[in-house]
Design an enzyme around this catalytic site. Sequence first.
Site, PDB file in Angstrom:
ATOM      1  N   ARG A 127      19.770 -11.600 -63.994  1.00 33.54           N
ATOM      2  CA  ARG A 127      20.792 -10.999 -64.866  1.00 33.54           C
ATOM      3  C   ARG A 127      21.728 -12.046 -65.463  1.00 33.54           C
ATOM      4  NH1 ARG A 127      21.910  -5.352 -64.276  1.00 33.54           N
ATOM      5  NH2 ARG A 127      19.887  -4.358 -64.105  1.00 33.54           N
TER       6      ARG A 127
ATOM      7  N   ARG B 223      26.813  -8.543 -69.270  1.00 32.85           N
ATOM      8  CA  ARG B 223      28.187  -8.217 -69.663  1.00 32.85           C
ATOM      9  C   ARG B 223      29.263  -9.172 -69.167  1.00 32.85           C
ATOM     10  NH1 ARG B 223      27.400  -1.873 -68.540  1.00 32.85           N
ATOM     11  NH2 ARG B 223      26.678  -2.849 -66.633  1.00 32.85           N
TER      12      ARG B 223
ATOM     13  N   ARG C 275      26.759  -6.637 -77.819  1.00 36.43           N
ATOM     14  CA  ARG C 275      26.665  -5.320 -77.203  1.00 36.43           C
ATOM     15  C   ARG C 275      27.647  -4.321 -77.829  1.00 36.43           C
ATOM     16  NH1 ARG C 275      26.057  -1.248 -75.351  1.00 36.43           N
ATOM     17  NH2 ARG C 275      25.543  -0.570 -73.232  1.00 36.43           N
TER      18      ARG C 275
ATOM     19  N   ASP D  34      14.311  -4.713 -70.194  1.00 42.23           N
ATOM     20  CA  ASP D  34      14.702  -3.983 -68.988  1.00 42.23           C
ATOM     21  C   ASP D  34      13.448  -3.488 -68.287  1.00 42.23           C
ATOM     22  OD1 ASP D  34      17.372  -2.817 -67.713  1.00 42.23           O
ATOM     23  OD2 ASP D  34      15.738  -1.398 -67.399  1.00 42.23           O
TER      24      ASP D  34
ATOM     25  N   TYR E  49      12.544   5.324 -60.064  1.00 37.19           N
ATOM     26  CA  TYR E  49      13.363   5.792 -61.200  1.00 37.19           C
ATOM     27  C   TYR E  49      12.739   7.023 -61.853  1.00 37.19           C
ATOM     28  CZ  TYR E  49      16.628   1.873 -61.249  1.00 37.19           C
ATOM     29  OH  TYR E  49      17.615   0.979 -60.924  1.00 37.19           O
TER      30      TYR E  49
HETATM   31  O1  CP3 Z   1      19.229 -11.928 -67.851  1.00 32.15           O
HETATM   32  C1  CP3 Z   1      18.622 -10.916 -67.474  1.00 32.15           C
HETATM   33  O2  CP3 Z   1      18.181 -10.805 -66.326  1.00 32.15           O
HETATM   34  C2  CP3 Z   1      18.534  -9.820 -68.466  1.00 32.15           C
HETATM   35  C3  CP3 Z   1      17.325  -8.990 -68.551  1.00 32.15           C
HETATM   36  C4  CP3 Z   1      17.308  -7.812 -67.587  1.00 32.15           C
HETATM   37  C5  CP3 Z   1      17.993  -6.573 -67.770  1.00 32.15           C
HETATM   38  N1  CP3 Z   1      17.586  -5.722 -66.789  1.00 32.15           N
HETATM   39  C6  CP3 Z   1      18.950  -6.228 -68.835  1.00 32.15           C
HETATM   40  C7  CP3 Z   1      19.968  -5.195 -68.548  1.00 32.15           C
HETATM   41  C8  CP3 Z   1      16.532  -7.696 -66.441  1.00 32.15           C
HETATM   42  C9  CP3 Z   1      15.660  -8.753 -65.779  1.00 32.15           C
HETATM   43  C10 CP3 Z   1      16.726  -6.370 -65.951  1.00 32.15           C
HETATM   44  C11 CP3 Z   1      16.016  -5.867 -64.771  1.00 32.15           C
HETATM   45  C12 CP3 Z   1      16.414  -4.585 -64.201  1.00 32.15           C
HETATM   46  N2  CP3 Z   1      16.833  -3.451 -64.838  1.00 32.15           N
HETATM   47  C13 CP3 Z   1      16.314  -4.289 -62.840  1.00 32.15           C
HETATM   48  C14 CP3 Z   1      15.787  -5.218 -61.786  1.00 32.15           C
HETATM   49  C15 CP3 Z   1      16.818  -6.202 -61.385  1.00 32.15           C
HETATM   50  C16 CP3 Z   1      17.829  -5.655 -60.459  1.00 32.15           C
HETATM   51  O3  CP3 Z   1      19.011  -5.719 -60.797  1.00 32.15           O
HETATM   52  O4  CP3 Z   1      17.438  -5.200 -59.375  1.00 32.15           O
HETATM   53  C17 CP3 Z   1      16.752  -2.979 -62.651  1.00 32.15           C
HETATM   54  C18 CP3 Z   1      16.854  -2.238 -61.334  1.00 32.15           C
HETATM   55  C19 CP3 Z   1      17.052  -2.451 -63.927  1.00 32.15           C
HETATM   56  C20 CP3 Z   1      17.498  -1.075 -64.249  1.00 32.15           C
HETATM   57  C21 CP3 Z   1      18.831  -1.062 -64.867  1.00 32.15           C
HETATM   58  N3  CP3 Z   1      19.108  -1.533 -66.129  1.00 32.15           N
HETATM   59  C22 CP3 Z   1      20.036  -0.572 -64.308  1.00 32.15           C
HETATM   60  C23 CP3 Z   1      20.169   0.016 -62.923  1.00 32.15           C
HETATM   61  C24 CP3 Z   1      21.025  -0.748 -65.268  1.00 32.15           C
HETATM   62  C25 CP3 Z   1      22.452  -0.271 -65.212  1.00 32.15           C
HETATM   63  C26 CP3 Z   1      23.316  -1.160 -64.446  1.00 32.15           C
HETATM   64  C27 CP3 Z   1      24.522  -1.552 -65.241  1.00 32.15           C
HETATM   65  O5  CP3 Z   1      24.986  -2.673 -64.991  1.00 32.15           O
HETATM   66  O6  CP3 Z   1      24.982  -0.780 -66.069  1.00 32.15           O
HETATM   67  C28 CP3 Z   1      20.435  -1.394 -66.380  1.00 32.15           C
HETATM   68  C29 CP3 Z   1      21.133  -1.816 -67.603  1.00 32.15           C
HETATM   69  C30 CP3 Z   1      20.938  -3.233 -68.010  1.00 32.15           C
HETATM   70  N4  CP3 Z   1      19.758  -3.904 -68.132  1.00 32.15           N
HETATM   71  C31 CP3 Z   1      21.974  -4.111 -68.364  1.00 32.15           C
HETATM   72  C32 CP3 Z   1      21.374  -5.342 -68.708  1.00 32.15           C
HETATM   73  C33 CP3 Z   1      22.038  -6.606 -69.180  1.00 32.15           C
HETATM   74  C34 CP3 Z   1      23.447  -3.708 -68.364  1.00 32.15           C
HETATM   75  C35 CP3 Z   1      24.208  -4.166 -69.518  1.00 32.15           C
HETATM   76  C36 CP3 Z   1      24.499  -3.255 -70.663  1.00 32.15           C
HETATM   77  O7  CP3 Z   1      24.640  -2.034 -70.569  1.00 32.15           O
HETATM   78  O8  CP3 Z   1      24.667  -3.876 -71.709  1.00 32.15           O
END
Ligand code: CP3
Length: 356
Positions: free
Chosen positions: A39, A43, A52, A88, A164
Site C-alpha cells: 500500500r 491516502r 483521488r 485492487d 469478499y
Molecule cells: O500501493 C499499493 O499497494 C496500491 C495498490 C493496492 C490497492 N489495494 C489500492 C487501494 C493494492 C496492492 C491493494 C490490495 C488490496 N485491496 C488488499 C490486499 C492488501 C491488504 O491490505 O491486505 C485488500 C484486502 C484490498 C481490498 C480493499 N481495497 C479494502 C479493504 C479497501 C478499503 C480500505 C480503505 O483503506 O478504505 C480498499 C480500497 C483501496 N485499495 C485503497 C487503495 C489505495 C484505499 C484508498 C482510496 O479509497 O482511495
Amino acid sequence: MTTATGAHATAMGSGTVGSAFLRACMRLPNEFTPVWFMRQAGRYMPEYRRIRAQYTLLEICRRPDLAAAVTLQPVRSLGVDAAILFADILLPVIPLGLGLEFVRGEGPVIHRPVRTKQDVQALPAVHPETDLGYVMEAIHILRGELGQVPLIGFCSAPFTLASYLIEGGPSREFTHTKTMMHADPEAWHMLMDRLSNILADYLVAQIHAGAQAVQVFDSWVGCLSPQDYQAFVLPYSRKVFQAVENLPAPKIHFGTNTATLLELMKQAGGDVIGLDWRIPLDEGWRRLGEDVAVQGNLDPAVLLAPIPVIRLHVEDILRRAGGRPGHIFNLGHGVLQTTPVDHLKAVVDMVHEYGS
Ligand code: CP3
C-alpha cells in the site's frame, strides 16, 4: 554466502539481474537490503489525495494513465526498490457482475454476494486479459516509465477473494464464508475452483504484459485452522502458483496472522513468503527453511512513533535477517493512512544504509 539454485534464477539469467529486489526474490546476494511497502500508493500521500479528490478509486484503477501515474508517486518520492501496480484485489468482481462499490468509511461493498450453489453456478465466464485489459495497459505504460525499477503485479488468493464475494464486504468473523465451507462444501469447492482459474489467468496475463514479479495476497487467510487451510484452500492457491511457475517472474505469497500456516503456505507456492510482525523474522524464516526468500515484517503501526523508535524496530528486523540473501524489507501489512511520509522515507534510508 548462498546462491540461488532455483529454476527462476536460471530462467532469468541470475548473473545479469541488476535489481536488488529481484535478486533478493531469487536469494542472490545484494550490497543492500531492498525495500518496498505494501500500500505504498495511497491516502497517506498528498500527491495521491490530489488525484483521488477528482476521481473515485475505481476510476483511477480503470484509467491506465492515472493508475500508472499513481503507481509512480511512491517510487519517485520514497526511493523504494520496487513499484507495485496500482489496482485492487477486488477488480475481478467487476466482470463477475456482482456490483462492486467502494463506500467511504465502509470499505468495499459487493452488492450481490455469492451465498449458494446456485449463485456460484450463475457466475459468468471471465477473461481477465480482456475484461481487465486496462490493468495490462497500465503495466505497458509503467514498463516504459519505470526504467530499472521492477514492477510487481498482483492478485488476491482464491480464499481472500472468496471471502469478499461471500461476505459482501469486509468481515471480522467470516461466518458466511465458513458456513459455506463447512455446510455446503460442494458449493465451496466449485467457487474456489472457478476463482483459482480466473486468478491464474489474470496473473499469467499480468506477467505477459510485463510484470516482473507477482504477489498473491491472502490477507485474511489467518482466520483459518491449518486443517481447514489444507483441505479447503491450499489446493486452489497451489493452482494459481502452478499456472505461473515457469514464467520468468518471482512469486511472493503473502498473508497475515499466518504463524500457524507458514509451512502450508510454502507448500502452496511462492519463491518469497510474506511474514507479518506477529512472528519474529528469524523464527519465521527458520520454520520456512532457507530455500525460500522472506518479505517483511515491520508492524505498520510502528511508523506512527518517532523516528528513533522506528530505527530500533527496523534494525531489529535487519539483525534477525542477518544479511542472508533473500530478505526483502517490507511492512507486515499495508501502510496506515495516518503514516507521515517522512517516516517512510527514513525507513528506506535506514534499510539501505544498514551495515554499510
Ligand atoms: O500501493 C499499493 O499497494 C496500491 C495498490 C493496492 C490497492 N489495494 C489500492 C487501494 C493494492 C496492492 C491493494 C490490495 C488490496 N485491496 C488488499 C490486499 C492488501 C491488504 O491490505 O491486505 C485488500 C484486502 C484490498 C481490498 C480493499 N481495497 C479494502 C479493504 C479497501 C478499503 C480500505 C480503505 O483503506 O478504505 C480498499 C480500497 C483501496 N485499495 C485503497 C487503495 C489505495 C484505499 C484508498 C482510496 O479509497 O482511495
